[in-house]
Design a protein around this motif. Structure first.
Motif, PDB file in Angstrom:
ATOM      1  N   GLU A 143       9.961   4.285   2.085  1.00  0.00           N
ATOM      2  CA  GLU A 143       9.188   4.251   0.169  1.00  0.00           C
ATOM      3  C   GLU A 143       9.203   2.375  -0.251  1.00  0.00           C
ATOM      4  O   GLU A 143      10.204   1.989  -0.044  1.00  0.00           O
ATOM      5  CB  GLU A 143       9.929   5.109  -0.346  1.00  0.00           C
ATOM      6  CG  GLU A 143       9.631   6.500   0.214  1.00  0.00           C
ATOM      7  CD  GLU A 143       9.582   7.439  -0.871  1.00  0.00           C
ATOM      8  OE1 GLU A 143      10.695   7.059  -2.144  1.00  0.00           O
ATOM      9  OE2 GLU A 143       9.344   8.346  -0.528  1.00  0.00           O
ATOM     10  N   LYS A 190       9.476  -0.292  -3.117  1.00  0.00           N
ATOM     11  CA  LYS A 190       9.886  -0.508  -3.757  1.00  0.00           C
ATOM     12  C   LYS A 190       9.290  -1.794  -4.577  1.00  0.00           C
ATOM     13  O   LYS A 190       9.693  -2.577  -4.330  1.00  0.00           O
ATOM     14  CB  LYS A 190      11.354  -0.281  -4.234  1.00  0.00           C
ATOM     15  CG  LYS A 190      11.991  -1.381  -3.682  1.00  0.00           C
ATOM     16  CD  LYS A 190      13.532  -0.334  -3.078  1.00  0.00           C
ATOM     17  CE  LYS A 190      13.981  -1.557  -2.124  1.00  0.00           C
ATOM     18  NZ  LYS A 190      15.609  -1.256  -2.301  1.00  0.00           N
ATOM     19  N   LYS A 242      14.337   4.442   0.286  1.00  0.00           N
ATOM     20  CA  LYS A 242      14.437   5.580   0.026  1.00  0.00           C
ATOM     21  C   LYS A 242      13.827   5.644   1.879  1.00  0.00           C
ATOM     22  O   LYS A 242      12.143   5.628   2.232  1.00  0.00           O
ATOM     23  CB  LYS A 242      13.753   5.799  -0.366  1.00  0.00           C
ATOM     24  CG  LYS A 242      14.413   6.202  -2.082  1.00  0.00           C
ATOM     25  CD  LYS A 242      14.167   7.755  -2.806  1.00  0.00           C
ATOM     26  CE  LYS A 242      13.135   6.124  -4.372  1.00  0.00           C
ATOM     27  NZ  LYS A 242      13.090   7.068  -5.229  1.00  0.00           N
ATOM     28  N   ARG A 284      11.924   8.738   4.872  1.00  0.00           N
ATOM     29  CA  ARG A 284      11.186   9.708   4.632  1.00  0.00           C
ATOM     30  C   ARG A 284      11.935  10.654   6.060  1.00  0.00           C
ATOM     31  O   ARG A 284      12.344   9.681   7.048  1.00  0.00           O
ATOM     32  CB  ARG A 284       9.715  10.212   4.421  1.00  0.00           C
ATOM     33  CG  ARG A 284       9.612   9.324   2.986  1.00  0.00           C
ATOM     34  CD  ARG A 284       8.092  10.120   2.893  1.00  0.00           C
ATOM     35  NE  ARG A 284       7.572   9.597   1.371  1.00  0.00           N
ATOM     36  CZ  ARG A 284       6.438   9.293   0.748  1.00  0.00           C
ATOM     37  NH1 ARG A 284       5.341  10.198   1.714  1.00  0.00           N
ATOM     38  NH2 ARG A 284       6.319   9.647  -0.346  1.00  0.00           N
TER      39      ARG A 284
END
Lengths: 371, 640
Positions: free
Chosen positions: B483, B485, B502, B504
């Motif tokens: 993700e 950022k 993060k 996924r």
């Protein structure tokens, strides 16, 4: 041969200069308290203290001059002075200067003065003169005449409007009647009459701001930021003083200006806050001393006129301090009466000191009677 | 002389009467003094505690102290959002008798525009009672002096020294960093809900957009308090005691201010977006949407004129094109489709499709021709050629055979049609179409024809540039989904900590070599003699790979030719480019979207080139050392 007490007193230097030493000491003590508290209440304003010292000095001068005048001079001229005083009061209603919504001042070109101040001395003189002309206690007829003499200036001053002063003047006249032996029956009737008069006073004679003061007095917390502010802040100042007080110059209510009219009408609150209950007791003790001394002078006076006059003057002095302290501590409505000899300000000091001058003249002028 | 003799006769009786009366008077006076004493005793001794408390309530005020808001810094520690001390002219409306008169009188002394007054009057409606409101901020020293001389005339008006948020880079960081603004009624309600209202008693500004809003709770800090002595006018005289506030955390971005400025320069005059991100941890390196605007305008309340100018501009400067701009992804998603085709066995790296320049849905009577961008077609096209030359026919065919369900499912794994999880509230999901989506949206079934244009990233399919950056990173990372950022580090009380990366659910395929086939095709796009981005990257000193895209916004009839000159500017093609570098061990993924600029190869790729040139020129490639995260989250590596 041993000197009698009277003889010893009369031969002293003080006596020759018509000064009553205990009374003088009492007055000077009050003046000292005044200067001390005003320095604090005025935010350590030296100019203000100097002005007050000058005023007190002038007051002392007036007192000394008045003390040299024989009381019999007043007795002789009392009616004339009264008539002139009434004339001034009528004049002030016709051509007086406005100040704070009331006509109190008369401008004579050179001096501006409040004729009601003359009446503070002139009415008790007039009453004493009138009643001492007849045997005491006064007859019913003389009682009626006496009250008429009181009512005329009272109404004239109330019309200015200056309710506080008019009540003080009425009471000075009343004290003469009372000391002259006004019968208790009449006294009770009088109170009943006064009670009946109250509604008339409320609806026809009092101005809105005066009514507001009375309403505020009855319930100050109803308007804590408005009209009730003065009395609430004053009670907080007094109450937070506690036993010993916050200390001189340390009163937060006064120093941080939460307390209004700090150096004038509410100076007692400043004293209570900074010197506490002990300070209050000391002040009241000094006042009590002055009053007792005044009453002794009255009792010792040898003529009916001087007795009545002296008694009335000292009791009026008491009324002053009682009304002022009662008002700032929430017992009485706020009527704008200064704390005698302590509050900062004006003509009232001169008048007060003149009355003490008369007391001293009475104390030291003796028509020696054959024993 | 009857009266006289009578008088003398009764003299001693009269004296006695007087003495009695004097004694009664004395007793009455003593009684009344006693009443005073009792009353004073009641006030000063009995009720002392209560009045003492009330006296302290009068003079002691508990005042909150606002914490210093954390600053925001770029990759090199350049401050992007700072707190500048400034003097402001403030008014407590409750203490002003006549507001109009006061304002008029103030205008005589200090220059205050009608604009300021309008803003002020609007602002005081949404405000806590007895809280002062700035009328004009950033007063000059001269203005401060002028007012100070006249202060006594203005009850309830004062000059306050405060820290005001300042954005020294002005428009360059607006869409990423955002801005703070005055706390309004809605903010108050939200703070109330979150039980944060107590912590904001001294605070005047709150994050309204971007990082400033997303990280409000970290940036703000903890409000302190002090007991102060005040006078009857509530003027503070001295401090009695204090609990110091705790300053907010400083935020560190991986965005480089030079790259950001460059993004502005290369997009100047165009509407569009550039985003660069480190595929290893999702750290955003460039985040720029053009046109932009100066966030400082909002800090103290923007004037109505300026606000409507921004709001009504047809270039929509307030739109965050990076995360909210929904663009047809066009050919930039062909890699994902090719990969899916390989994985499903519908194509191989060697299989070819015949491209005559158009494509028709097989076995259907009414034939619509789907055209290739290249008139006449590419001839026999394999997967590699289909990417480097961006052949449309190959993907019409592939999409037709894949069907919408598997495309949609696969696309979602790359992050299409959903929030990327970037630390911004201003994000759009865009659209990854599916049967369900079309039913919900249009109450219509999905037609086979709908799938064809999906094959070239058009039709119902839209994506934001940040989604494209994320999806391209998945290719670069061979399946690992990171993700993006913006904030990569937070320092609180001098302690720096990195923000978590993060991940996924990874994209898994049967044959790992298929990743390499796709990445090689992207390499060829940039480096092969017939690659669509070849010209743009000719002579680059670094190796890179990418994919061009040209999104049609204007539907042509089957037999119509697209002619740039004749099409209104707003209907011209969007130029798109996705790319990454270096080819081996990539550290940057870049996405460029330029609205109505024309073809991606000639309009977006050169912009990406300029950005990458600067990136490598500044030596940023080796700047960030990523501590490798837990491999278990990444792609299982044994199946190839």
């Amino acid at each position: 041969m041993v000197q009698t007490e009277n003889e010893r007193r009369q031969s002293s230097l003080w006596f020759r200069f018509h000064i009553d030493l205990p009374l003088l000491l009492g007055i000077l003590t009050l003046m000292l308290i005044s200067i001390t508290v005003i320095y604090s209440a005025g935010g350590q304003n030296v100019d203000m203290v100097i002005r007050q010292v000058m005023r007190l000095g002038i007051g002392l001068g007036v007192m000394l001059v008045v003390a040299q005048i024989s009381p019999f001079f007043y007795q002789k001229w009392a009616p004339h002075l009264f008539v002139v005083g009434i004339g001034f009061l009528v004049a002030v209603l016709l051509v007086g200067d406005m100040g704070k919504g009331a006509q109190r001042w008369l401008n004579l070109g050179v001096v501006k003065f409040q004729p009601s101040e003359i009446m503070k001395l002139s009415l008790p003189m007039m009453m004493a003169w009138f009643l001492s002309n007849y045997t005491l206690p006064p007859s019913f007829k003389n009682t009626i005449v006496g009250f008429t003499i009181i009512v005329i200036p009272t109404l004239l001053i109330a019309k200015q409007p200056d309710l506080g002063t008019s009540l003080l003047i009425a009471s000075s006249g009343f004290f003469v009647m009372f000391l002259a032996g006004l019968r208790f029956r009449i006294l009770i009737g009088l109170f009943a009459g006064a009670a009946a008069f109250l509604p008339i006073l409320w609806f026809y004679l009092m101005h809105d701001y005066q009514k507001q003061r009375v309403l505020t007095f009855l319930n100050p917390e109803s308007d804590p930021l408005g009209a009730g502010y003065h009395i609430i802040q004053s009670k907080i100042a007094i109450g937070s003083g506690g036993l010993e007080g916050k200390g001189w110059l340390q009163g937060t209510q006064s120093q941080l200006e939460f307390l209004p009219e700090r150096h004038t009408d509410f100076i007692f609150s400043v004293l209570s806050e900074e010197f506490g209950f002990i300070g209050v007791l000391v002040l009241l003790a000094v006042y009590a001393f002055v009053i007792v001394r005044g009453l002794i002078i009255a009792v010792r006076a040898q003529e009916a006129f001087t007795k009545l006059l002296a008694g009335s003057l000292i009791l009026t002095f008491f009324v002053y301090l009682f009304v002022n302290i009662g008002m700032v501590s929430g017992l009485l409505p706020v009527v704008g009466v200064p704390l005698p000899l302590v509050s900062y300000g004006g003509t009232s000091i001169v008048t007060l000191m003149a009355s003490f001058g008369i007391l001293m003249a009475i104390a030291t002028n003796k028509r020696l009677l054959a024993s | 002389m009857r009266r006289k003799s009578y008088h003398i006769q009764d003299h001693s009786a009269e004296a006695n009467l007087f003495t009695r009366r004097a004694i009664i008077s004395f007793i009455a006076a003593a009684g009344l003094i006693l009443v005073l004493v009792v009353n004073m005793f009641h006030l000063q001794i009995n009720s002392y505690q209560s009045y003492q408390t009330r006296s302290n309530d009068n003079r002691i005020k508990l005042q909150p102290i606002a914490p210093n808001r954390g600053v925001i810094k770029d990759l090199n520690g350049k401050v992007l959002a700072s707190n500048e001390p400034s003097f402001s002219l403030e008014i407590i409306p409750e203490q002003v008798n006549n507001m109009d008169e006061t304002l008029a009188a103030l205008q005589q002394i200090i220059e205050i525009s009608e604009e300021h007054i309008t803003v002020f009057k609007r602002a005081i409606k949404y405000r806590r009672r007895f809280k002062s409101m700035p009328l004009k901020i950033r007063l000059t020293e001269q203005e401060v002096a002028k007012f100070s001389v006249n202060q006594h005339r203005f009850q309830g008006v004062s000059i306050e020294a405060r820290l005001t948020r300042h954005y020294p880079f002005e428009k360059y960081f607006t869409h990423a960093v955002g801005y703070v603004g005055k706390i309004n009624k809605r903010d108050l309600e939200r703070l109330e809900e979150n039980e944060q209202i107590q912590n904001y008693t001294a605070t005047r500004s709150i994050g309204k957009l971007g990082i400033e809003k997303y990280y409000e709770s970290q940036l703000h800090g903890i409000t302190g308090s002090e007991n102060v002595e005040v006078n009857h006018r509530s003027r503070v005289l001295r401090q009695l005691d204090v609990i110091p506030p705790k300053p907010g955390a400083d935020l560190h971005l991986s965005i480089d201010a030079n790259m950001q400025k460059k993004a502005h320069d290369v997009l100047d005059g165009n509407r569009g977006a550039i985003i660069a991100m480190d595929p290893r941890d999702g750290a955003i390196l460039t985040f720029y949407s053009n046109p932009s605007y100066d966030p400082n305008l909002f800090v103290t309340g923007i004037s109505q004129t300026n606000y409507s100018k921004l709001l009504n501009s047809k270039d929509k400067p307030m739109l965050n094109r990076v995360s909210q701009g929904q663009y047809p992804p066009a050919s930039t998603i062909k890699m994902q489709l090719g990969l899916l085709g390989l994985d499903k066995g519908l194509v191989t790296t060697n299989s070819t499709v015949w491209d005559p320049g158009y494509w028709k849905i097989p076995n259907i009577e009414v034939q619509r021709r789907f055209r290739d961008w290249k008139p006449g077609g590419h001839g026999h096209v394999d997967l590699l050629t289909s990417i480097k030359q961006s052949c449309d026919i190959y993907y019409y065919d592939l999409a037709y055979r894949l069907g919408i369900d598997s495309i949609s499912e696969f696309g979602k794994k790359f992050g299409f049609g959903n929030f990327t999880g970037v630390d911004l509230y201003e994000e759009s999901r865009a659209i990854m179409p599916s049967r369900q989506w079309k039913r919900d949206r249009f109450r219509q079934p999905w037609y086979k024809g709908d799938t064809i244009s999906i094959g070239i990233g058009q039709g119902y399919w839209t994506a934001t540039p940040i989604q494209l950056a994320m999806a391209t990173s998945v290719l670069v990372n061979k399946g690992r989904v990171v993700e993006p950022k913006i904030v990569t580090g937070i320092s609180q009380n001098g302690v720096y900590s990195e923000t978590a990366t993060k991940y996924r659910e990874p994209v898994t395929i049967k044959n790992q070599r298929h990743w390499d086939a796709i990445l090689k095709a992207m390499y060829e796009t940039v480096n092969a003699i017939d690659g669509t981005a070849r010209t743009a990257f000719a002579g680059a000193v670094y190796s890179s790979a990418g994919k061009t895209g040209t999104a049609q916004l204007f539907s042509l009839a089957d037999d119509e030719e697209y002619e740039e000159e004749s099409v209104a500017e707003r209907f011209r093609d969007n130029a798109m480019y996705v790319g990454y570098a270096p080819f081996e061990n990539p550290t940057i993924v870049i996405v460029v979207a330029v609205e109505n600029a024309g073809g991606g190869g000639s309009n977006a790729a050169p912009i990406a080139r300029e950005m990458l040139d600067l990136y490598f020129g500044l030596g940023l490639s080796g700047r960030r050392h990523i501590t490798q995260q837990n491999d278990a989250i990444g792609v299982p590596s044994g199946t190839n």
